[in-house]
Scaffold this motif. Sequence first.
Motif, short mmCIF file in Angstrom:
data_model
loop_
_atom_site.label_atom_id
_atom_site.label_comp_id
_atom_site.label_asym_id
_atom_site.label_seq_id
_atom_site.Cartn_x
_atom_site.Cartn_y
_atom_site.Cartn_z
N ASP A 54 1.84 16.95 36.34
CA ASP A 54 2.05 15.54 36.63
C ASP A 54 1.38 14.61 35.63
N VAL A 55 0.86 15.17 34.54
CA VAL A 55 0.16 14.35 33.55
C VAL A 55 1.16 13.87 32.52
N TYR A 56 1.28 12.55 32.38
CA TYR A 56 2.20 11.97 31.42
C TYR A 56 1.44 11.37 30.26
N LEU A 57 2.01 11.45 29.10
CA LEU A 57 1.36 11.00 27.88
C LEU A 57 0.89 9.56 27.97
N ASP A 58 1.73 8.65 28.44
CA ASP A 58 1.35 7.24 28.46
C ASP A 58 0.16 6.98 29.38
N SER A 59 0.16 7.56 30.57
CA SER A 59 -0.95 7.32 31.49
C SER A 59 -2.22 8.02 31.02
N TYR A 60 -2.08 9.19 30.42
CA TYR A 60 -3.24 9.92 29.91
C TYR A 60 -3.93 9.11 28.80
N ILE A 61 -3.15 8.69 27.81
CA ILE A 61 -3.72 7.95 26.69
C ILE A 61 -4.33 6.64 27.17
N SER A 62 -3.63 5.94 28.05
CA SER A 62 -4.13 4.68 28.58
C SER A 62 -5.46 4.87 29.30
N SER A 63 -5.56 5.89 30.13
CA SER A 63 -6.80 6.13 30.87
C SER A 63 -7.94 6.55 29.94
N ARG A 64 -7.63 7.38 28.94
CA ARG A 64 -8.67 7.81 28.00
C ARG A 64 -9.16 6.64 27.15
N MET A 65 -8.25 5.78 26.76
CA MET A 65 -8.65 4.61 25.97
C MET A 65 -9.56 3.70 26.79
N THR A 66 -9.28 3.55 28.06
CA THR A 66 -10.11 2.73 28.94
C THR A 66 -11.50 3.35 29.08
N VAL A 67 -11.54 4.64 29.37
CA VAL A 67 -12.81 5.34 29.56
C VAL A 67 -13.67 5.29 28.28
N LEU A 68 -13.02 5.43 27.14
CA LEU A 68 -13.74 5.47 25.87
C LEU A 68 -13.90 4.08 25.22
N ALA A 69 -13.47 3.04 25.91
CA ALA A 69 -13.55 1.66 25.42
C ALA A 69 -12.90 1.52 24.05
N MET A 70 -11.68 2.03 23.95
CA MET A 70 -10.93 1.99 22.70
C MET A 70 -9.78 1.01 22.80
N ARG A 71 -9.39 0.46 21.65
CA ARG A 71 -8.24 -0.43 21.58
C ARG A 71 -7.20 0.20 20.67
N SER A 72 -5.98 -0.25 20.80
CA SER A 72 -4.88 0.24 19.97
C SER A 72 -4.76 -0.62 18.72
N LEU A 73 -4.52 0.04 17.59
CA LEU A 73 -4.23 -0.67 16.35
C LEU A 73 -2.77 -0.45 16.03
N GLU A 74 -1.99 -1.49 16.19
CA GLU A 74 -0.54 -1.39 15.98
C GLU A 74 -0.20 -1.29 14.49
N ILE A 75 0.96 -0.76 14.20
CA ILE A 75 1.45 -0.68 12.82
C ILE A 75 2.13 -2.00 12.48
N THR A 76 1.71 -2.61 11.39
CA THR A 76 2.28 -3.89 10.95
C THR A 76 3.09 -3.69 9.67
N ALA A 77 3.81 -4.72 9.27
CA ALA A 77 4.55 -4.68 8.02
C ALA A 77 3.60 -4.46 6.84
#
Length: 103
Positions: A28-51
């Motif tokens: 029942d582990v989905y990639l989006d929820s796993y990454i989101s929860s790990r980022m929260t726990v580890l106090a991480m932010r996403s760096l988006e790809i720009t032009a």
Amino acid sequence: LRYVLACLIFMPPYKKYLPLFPTLFCGDVYLDSYISSRMTVLAMRSLEITASHALQAAALPLHHRDPFDRMLIAQAQIEEMTLVSADSMFNKYDISILWAAKS
């Protein structure tokens, strides 16, 4: 601040790294929820790809031909970030590297 590069979230299903992430795709582990929860726990932010990142990746010398790794290098250069890697090819680029041990 610590960042998770969007490129790394995109990469696992498409590369040889899939075996390194077996729990992301089991039960029942989905990639989006796993990454989101790990980022929260580890106090991480996403760096988006720009032009700017894409243009920088395209302009890099072809020492490393992997497009995902080239994007990581470009983002590290533009954002002046330290990249964590065990890939010795990154030595050929002007980036700050924190070397990860290969197991």
